[in-house]
Design an enzyme around this catalytic site. Sequence first.
Site, mmCIF file in Angstrom:
data_model
loop_
_atom_site.group_PDB
_atom_site.id
_atom_site.type_symbol
_atom_site.label_atom_id
_atom_site.label_comp_id
_atom_site.label_asym_id
_atom_site.label_seq_id
_atom_site.Cartn_x
_atom_site.Cartn_y
_atom_site.Cartn_z
ATOM 1 N N GLY A 1 -10.516 29.665 -35.749
ATOM 2 C CA GLY A 1 -11.576 30.009 -36.698
ATOM 3 C C GLY A 1 -11.147 29.946 -38.147
ATOM 4 C CG LEU A 2 -7.589 31.368 -41.321
ATOM 5 C CD1 LEU A 2 -8.503 32.071 -42.313
ATOM 6 C CD2 LEU A 2 -6.236 32.073 -41.280
ATOM 7 C CG ASP B 1 -9.979 35.098 -33.014
ATOM 8 O OD1 ASP B 1 -9.993 34.878 -34.239
ATOM 9 O OD2 ASP B 1 -9.534 34.300 -32.179
ATOM 10 C CG ASP C 1 -2.333 -0.436 0.814
ATOM 11 O OD1 ASP C 1 -2.520 -0.789 -0.365
ATOM 12 O OD2 ASP C 1 -3.220 -0.439 1.675
HETATM 13 S S1 SF4 Z 1 -7.578 -2.566 -2.174
HETATM 14 FE FE1 SF4 Z 1 -7.108 -1.149 -0.511
HETATM 15 S S2 SF4 Z 1 -5.864 -2.316 0.897
HETATM 16 FE FE2 SF4 Z 1 -5.866 -3.428 -1.008
HETATM 17 S S3 SF4 Z 1 -4.053 -2.690 -2.099
HETATM 18 FE FE3 SF4 Z 1 -5.749 -1.414 -2.772
HETATM 19 S S4 SF4 Z 1 -5.706 0.314 -1.434
HETATM 20 FE FE4 SF4 Z 1 -4.478 -1.252 -0.458
#
Ligand code: SF4
Length: 530
Positions: free
Chosen positions: A417-418, A282, A36
């Site tokens: 535009g042009l 323009d 994570d």
């Molecule tokens: S689902 Fe949630 S806990 Fe699992 S890797 Fe993704 S962010 Fe992390």
Amino acid sequence: MQLTLWTYEGPPHIGAMRIATAMTGLHYVLHAPQGDTYADLLFTMIERRDARPPVTYTTFRAQDLGRDTAELFKTSVSAAYARFQPQAMIVGASCTAELIQDDPGGLAKALNLPIPVIPLELPAYQKKENWGASETFYRLVRALAGAPGAGAGREPGRRPLCNILGPTALGFRHRDDLIEIRRLLDSLGIDVNVVAPLGASPADLGRLKDADFNVVLYPETARSAAEYLKKSFGQPFTHVVPIGVGGTRRFVEEVAGLAGLDPAPVLDGPGSRLPWYSRSVDSTYLTGKRVFVFGDATHAIGLARIAARELGFQVVGLGTYSREFAREVRAEAAELGLEALITDDYLDVEAAIRAAAPELVLGTQMERHVAKRLGIPCAVISAPIHVQDFPARYAPQMGFEGANVLFDTLVHPLMMGLEEHLLGMFREDPEFHDGVGPSHLGGTPVAASAPQAAPATAPAPEAAPAPIHLDHPVAVAVAPWAPEAEKELKKIPFFVRGKARTNTERFARERQLPLITLETLYDAKAHYGR
Ligand code: SF4
């Protein structure tokens, strides 16, 4: 279960990280599996921060699950306190840790640390990133703002004092919006007490109550905290978001009203270049350009207003992934004669864009990909965003300078535009033909090629009438185009050709015509032109 390839928002603990990373003197201990820590990269790579976020992960592994993960959590909290010596801590669980139910709040409390430790309950399977940020900020304010009571009141001679609430880490242009709004408040004669969460410490949150009122820049993250401060300390807060010239002027009026000041000196000042730029000759070709807007609620509403009221575009689709703010977006869409698209499924958004056949898409990083596939010009106006939307240059979205930035942002992807004119006149020209994109964008193939070039037999999403219906698209067969009808279609300027094609196909489908002929094309034109 939901099959998901792209998500507009991360899990709620990413929102909590955005608050912790925005602040100083606060540490976050996150019970989370190994891996994570990817979230660090959002801050160090995408936002290009020069320090790791103040987050300690427990990073438990499979083999830890057979042992005491609660003990691992307690050890991590103690170690983080000893190493970082924060003024306060927040503790919580990521999605996987939520399942093992270790109760981070209770475990941290048992450690009896000599600082406030605020537990976060972030239901990862029901809520998302912005909700997580809002809830975390609210919990911090609640825990650290002090005992509820009346505000101190203004001493005679002191300038009005406000807090600015909402800017976070990883926020879309929050850095520069803040500079712009500070400047605006200063020119009105208002001082800033605390900006939070960006740059605030836990001790600063204890000073929030000293302000006369609160400025809420991003309701997605700060409205809950502002409501708490109003209830606890009687501080009113702003509801107008200063995006666009109109939004900024109404914001100035609202703030001046709360501060008891005259807004005229600022309203009569130089303001933004946008009004003159969009009135200048323009910009005539911009009138009626069909634009589709999608993003978080704050930016989607702000940009739809600029597009419709300040640039003269026709908004043909408006939506958000911010379910908590669906009511506001629905109300805005209704004013534009549309039905709002409330979804976090990018396939729904893609189908709605196809059906509306806009000439410009204003959206997030996801809509940039969708628009690229469909060959439609696009500008990014809301998170989620990638690294290029944390620019080195000054690029606010809010205030008068923000309106200047937005004028350029919205006009830049369009064909000038042009060039549009030349393309209409010299369709067979080797340089100015339909297959080339705007020359200032490198001449990539654009516009009409993608959706229209699909094989005639391919299933197509159901085209929608205006105001568009943004229900789930139904795949239906499209009648093939006769060669002479296809040739005639190509005579229609490329930027409205997509709409002409979808209208004609719908016309043919409703009448169950086996082939789209020249006659069908003209009949459809007459039908929809009525
Ligand atoms: S689902 Fe949630 S806990 Fe699992 S890797 Fe993704 S962010 Fe992390």
